[in-house]
Design a protein around this motif. Structure first.
Motif, PDB file in Angstrom:
ATOM      1  N   MET A   1       0.828  -1.214   0.000  1.00 45.11           N
ATOM      2  CA  MET A   1       0.000   0.000   0.000  1.00 45.11           C
ATOM      3  C   MET A   1       0.862   1.263   0.000  1.00 45.11           C
ATOM      4  SD  MET A   1      -3.448   0.069   0.299  1.00 45.11           S
ATOM      5  CE  MET A   1      -4.795  -1.054   0.425  1.00 45.11           C
ATOM      6  N   THR A   2       2.113   1.160   0.494  1.00 40.17           N
ATOM      7  CA  THR A   2       2.925   2.368   0.509  1.00 40.17           C
ATOM      8  C   THR A   2       3.357   2.711  -0.910  1.00 40.17           C
ATOM      9  OG1 THR A   2       4.855   1.009   0.962  1.00 40.17           O
ATOM     10  CG2 THR A   2       3.860   2.127   2.832  1.00 40.17           C
ATOM     11  N   GLY A   3       3.804   3.924  -1.086  1.00 41.30           N
ATOM     12  CA  GLY A   3       4.361   4.298  -2.382  1.00 41.30           C
ATOM     13  C   GLY A   3       3.361   4.967  -3.290  1.00 41.30           C
ATOM     14  N   VAL A   4       2.053   4.945  -2.943  1.00 45.02           N
ATOM     15  CA  VAL A   4       1.070   5.635  -3.781  1.00 45.02           C
ATOM     16  C   VAL A   4       1.205   7.133  -3.534  1.00 45.02           C
ATOM     17  CG1 VAL A   4      -1.385   5.993  -4.196  1.00 45.02           C
ATOM     18  CG2 VAL A   4      -0.518   3.705  -3.720  1.00 45.02           C
ATOM     19  N   LEU A   5       1.278   7.904  -4.605  1.00 42.07           N
ATOM     20  CA  LEU A   5       1.456   9.344  -4.426  1.00 42.07           C
ATOM     21  C   LEU A   5       0.144   9.985  -3.957  1.00 42.07           C
ATOM     22  CD1 LEU A   5       3.648  10.311  -7.497  1.00 42.07           C
ATOM     23  CD2 LEU A   5       4.347   9.812  -5.144  1.00 42.07           C
ATOM     24  N   ALA A   6       0.303  10.890  -2.990  1.00 43.30           N
ATOM     25  CA  ALA A   6      -0.875  11.572  -2.446  1.00 43.30           C
ATOM     26  C   ALA A   6      -1.638  12.264  -3.568  1.00 43.30           C
ATOM     27  CB  ALA A   6      -0.431  12.576  -1.388  1.00 43.30           C
ATOM     28  N   ARG A   7      -0.877  12.861  -4.491  1.00 47.21           N
ATOM     29  CA  ARG A   7      -1.539  13.603  -5.568  1.00 47.21           C
ATOM     30  C   ARG A   7      -2.426  12.682  -6.410  1.00 47.21           C
ATOM     31  NH1 ARG A   7       1.315  18.370  -8.761  1.00 47.21           N
ATOM     32  NH2 ARG A   7       1.117  19.120  -6.643  1.00 47.21           N
ATOM     33  N   ARG A   8      -1.913  11.467  -6.669  1.00 46.90           N
ATOM     34  CA  ARG A   8      -2.706  10.535  -7.474  1.00 46.90           C
ATOM     35  C   ARG A   8      -3.923  10.040  -6.679  1.00 46.90           C
ATOM     36  NH1 ARG A   8      -0.446   4.885  -9.088  1.00 46.90           N
ATOM     37  NH2 ARG A   8      -2.472   3.906  -9.090  1.00 46.90           N
ATOM     38  N   ALA A   9      -3.690   9.753  -5.401  1.00 44.51           N
ATOM     39  CA  ALA A   9      -4.811   9.296  -4.568  1.00 44.51           C
ATOM     40  C   ALA A   9      -5.907  10.358  -4.516  1.00 44.51           C
ATOM     41  CB  ALA A   9      -4.315   8.981  -3.156  1.00 44.51           C
ATOM     42  N   LEU A  10      -5.495  11.632  -4.445  1.00 38.45           N
ATOM     43  CA  LEU A  10      -6.480  12.718  -4.409  1.00 38.45           C
ATOM     44  C   LEU A  10      -7.258  12.791  -5.722  1.00 38.45           C
ATOM     45  CD1 LEU A  10      -4.658  15.709  -2.657  1.00 38.45           C
ATOM     46  CD2 LEU A  10      -6.791  14.608  -1.934  1.00 38.45           C
ATOM     47  N   ALA A  11      -6.560  12.645  -6.833  1.00 35.33           N
ATOM     48  CA  ALA A  11      -7.221  12.726  -8.139  1.00 35.33           C
ATOM     49  C   ALA A  11      -8.217  11.571  -8.292  1.00 35.33           C
ATOM     50  CB  ALA A  11      -6.176  12.693  -9.252  1.00 35.33           C
ATOM     51  N   GLU A  12      -7.800  10.367  -7.850  1.00 35.76           N
ATOM     52  CA  GLU A  12      -8.705   9.211  -7.958  1.00 35.76           C
ATOM     53  C   GLU A  12      -9.938   9.411  -7.068  1.00 35.76           C
ATOM     54  OE1 GLU A  12      -5.254   5.883  -8.927  1.00 35.76           O
ATOM     55  OE2 GLU A  12      -6.263   5.850  -6.985  1.00 35.76           O
ATOM     56  N   ALA A  13      -9.688   9.907  -5.857  1.00 40.41           N
ATOM     57  CA  ALA A  13     -10.805  10.126  -4.923  1.00 40.41           C
ATOM     58  C   ALA A  13     -11.765  11.170  -5.488  1.00 40.41           C
ATOM     59  CB  ALA A  13     -10.268  10.578  -3.570  1.00 40.41           C
ATOM     60  N   ALA A  14     -11.209  12.240  -6.063  1.00 36.51           N
ATOM     61  CA  ALA A  14     -12.070  13.301  -6.610  1.00 36.51           C
ATOM     62  C   ALA A  14     -12.939  12.743  -7.737  1.00 36.51           C
ATOM     63  CB  ALA A  14     -11.215  14.463  -7.101  1.00 36.51           C
ATOM     64  N   ALA A  15     -12.361  11.857  -8.555  1.00 37.30           N
ATOM     65  CA  ALA A  15     -13.136  11.268  -9.663  1.00 37.30           C
ATOM     66  C   ALA A  15     -14.275  10.406  -9.102  1.00 37.30           C
ATOM     67  CB  ALA A  15     -12.221  10.438 -10.563  1.00 37.30           C
ATOM     68  N   LEU A  16     -13.991   9.629  -8.045  1.00 34.25           N
ATOM     69  CA  LEU A  16     -15.027   8.783  -7.438  1.00 34.25           C
ATOM     70  C   LEU A  16     -16.139   9.639  -6.841  1.00 34.25           C
ATOM     71  CD1 LEU A  16     -12.794   6.131  -5.609  1.00 34.25           C
ATOM     72  CD2 LEU A  16     -14.321   5.723  -7.565  1.00 34.25           C
ATOM     73  N   LEU A  17     -15.749  10.711  -6.156  1.00 34.10           N
ATOM     74  CA  LEU A  17     -16.752  11.572  -5.521  1.00 34.10           C
ATOM     75  C   LEU A  17     -17.592  12.278  -6.586  1.00 34.10           C
ATOM     76  CD1 LEU A  17     -14.675  13.115  -2.566  1.00 34.10           C
ATOM     77  CD2 LEU A  17     -16.290  11.217  -2.503  1.00 34.10           C
ATOM     78  N   ALA A  18     -16.933  12.702  -7.678  1.00 34.71           N
ATOM     79  CA  ALA A  18     -17.675  13.370  -8.756  1.00 34.71           C
ATOM     80  C   ALA A  18     -18.694  12.408  -9.345  1.00 34.71           C
ATOM     81  CB  ALA A  18     -16.697  13.846  -9.831  1.00 34.71           C
ATOM     82  N   SER A  19     -18.303  11.146  -9.547  1.00 36.02           N
ATOM     83  CA  SER A  19     -19.249  10.200 -10.162  1.00 36.02           C
ATOM     84  C   SER A  19     -20.398   9.875  -9.201  1.00 36.02           C
ATOM     85  CB  SER A  19     -18.543   8.930 -10.619  1.00 36.02           C
ATOM     86  OG  SER A  19     -18.066   8.242  -9.489  1.00 36.02           O
ATOM     87  N   ALA A  20     -20.186  10.090  -7.912  1.00 36.35           N
ATOM     88  CA  ALA A  20     -21.266   9.862  -6.933  1.00 36.35           C
ATOM     89  C   ALA A  20     -22.157  11.095  -6.803  1.00 36.35           C
ATOM     90  CB  ALA A  20     -20.681   9.501  -5.579  1.00 36.35           C
ATOM     91  N   GLY A  21     -21.818  12.181  -7.505  1.00 35.34           N
ATOM     92  CA  GLY A  21     -22.655  13.379  -7.463  1.00 35.34           C
ATOM     93  C   GLY A  21     -22.295  14.346  -6.354  1.00 35.34           C
ATOM     94  N   VAL A  22     -21.142  14.151  -5.699  1.00 32.41           N
ATOM     95  CA  VAL A  22     -20.734  15.063  -4.624  1.00 32.41           C
ATOM     96  C   VAL A  22     -20.296  16.385  -5.255  1.00 32.41           C
ATOM     97  CG1 VAL A  22     -19.000  15.442  -2.813  1.00 32.41           C
ATOM     98  CG2 VAL A  22     -20.050  13.180  -3.094  1.00 32.41           C
ATOM     99  N   GLU A  23     -20.807  17.494  -4.693  1.00 32.77           N
ATOM    100  CA  GLU A  23     -20.385  18.804  -5.199  1.00 32.77           C
ATOM    101  C   GLU A  23     -18.967  19.103  -4.741  1.00 32.77           C
ATOM    102  OE1 GLU A  23     -23.172  21.877  -4.208  1.00 32.77           O
ATOM    103  OE2 GLU A  23     -24.845  20.704  -5.006  1.00 32.77           O
TER     104      GLU A  23
END
Ligand code: SAM
Length: 285
Positions: free
Chosen positions: A1-23
């Motif tokens: 699990m280590t080694g994942v860049l925070a920036r990438r994790a944030l971008a992935e999370a933002a995409a998931l939240l956007a697809s769920a309709g979160v403003e």
């Protein structure tokens, strides 16, 4: 699990939240990362090479999944800021809204620093009662609610802010809740943010509200409570005592009329920060 860049994790999370309709998904992703990483972490605004520690990544994924299910951010954090104070919140209570701060302003302007007996009718998390108690050191607050679970949250918030000795929780239905009889005709102020959302309005509210906040806190069970609130307040307030209630958008004039009919004078509405008439107040004739 280590080694994942925070920036990438944030971008992935933002995409998931956007697809769920979160403003504002990118902002929410950053706030969630800051929440799980700790307030002093720089991870919520990461540099190119910041790696996400494994434990933070696990907590972040869990938090994002909860937010994807449209659970309110305040429930994931377990707390919410109101009037410069942090309040514990959860499924038993309405999450304090910023527009309700107007009601606290009005109560504090009236009560000042001296001794005062104040009722908060429908206290929920206790945000109004506790904020008034903290800022008005001479005030004693009687915090009434139908919900025993809400009153437990209120009591915890009063203890958290060091005012448990001046915030008394009273379970029950409005004026039938069993306030001490000796207060009748002697209250200085009554404040209330009662349920005022219609069933039709409720049906189109955001999932964060409909799925996670108590319906009974927002939608009145029978009729809007302003008339019984004002009738009881006339009986329990001292002459010149204040009644101040929060109202829904577009309802201020109707509620002002209810107060006038109940015998209140100097009735007027006060706008919230967005300019919407949000509080109706009057004094007992
Ligand atoms: C809109 S919430 C306000 C909560 C809190 N004061 C705030 O401003 O965030 C209304 C509260 O009134 C309570 N309530 C609803 N009907 C009530 C009644 N008939 N008597 C006492 N409390 C009631 C609900 O349980 C809920 O906690």
């Amino acid at each position: 699990m280590t080694g994942v860049l925070a920036r990438r994790a944030l971008a992935e999370a933002a995409a998931l939240l956007a697809s769920a309709g979160v403003e504002e998904p990118a902002r929410e992703a950053r706030l969630l990362l800051r929440l799980v990483a700790g307030p002093r972490s720089s991870l919520a605004v990461p540099g190119e090479a910041d790696a996400l520690p494994g434990d933070v990544r696990v907590r972040f994924e869990e938090a994002v999944a909860r937010r994807q299910a449209r659970e309110p951010f305040a429930h994931i954090a377990g707390e919410k800021e109101f009037y410069g104070l942090t309040f514990a919140v959860g499924p038993a209570v309405l999450i304090p809204r910023p527009e309700t701060e107007r009601l606290v302003d009005e109560a504090l302007a009236f009560v000042g620093g001296g001794a005062a007996e104040v009722v908060d009718m429908g206290t929920g998390s206790g945000c109004i009662a506790v904020a008034v108690a903290v800022r008005a050191p001479g005030a004693r607050l009687w915090a009434v609610d139908l919900s025993g679970a809400a009153l437990e949250v209120c009591a915890a918030n009063a203890a958290r802010h060091g005012v448990a000795d001046r915030v008394v929780t009273i379970p029950g239905d409005l004026w039938r809740a069993g306030l001490p009889a000796e207060l009748e005709g002697r209250l200085d102020a009554v404040v209330s943010n009662p349920p005022y959302v219609t069933a039709a309005e409720w049906a189109v509210l955001a999932p964060e509200v409909r799925l996670y906040e108590p319906r009974r806190a927002l939608v009145p069970e029978v009729a809007e409570p302003y008339a019984p609130l004002a009738e009881g307040a006339r009986q329990w307030l001292r002459p010149g005592g204040l009644l101040a209630c929060e109202v829904g958008a577009g309802r201020a004039e109707g509620v002002a009329e209810v107060l006038r009919r109940a015998g209140f004078r100097d009735v007027r509405s006060l706008p919230d920060l967005a300019g919407v008439p949000r509080v109706v107040r009057g004094v007992r004739a």
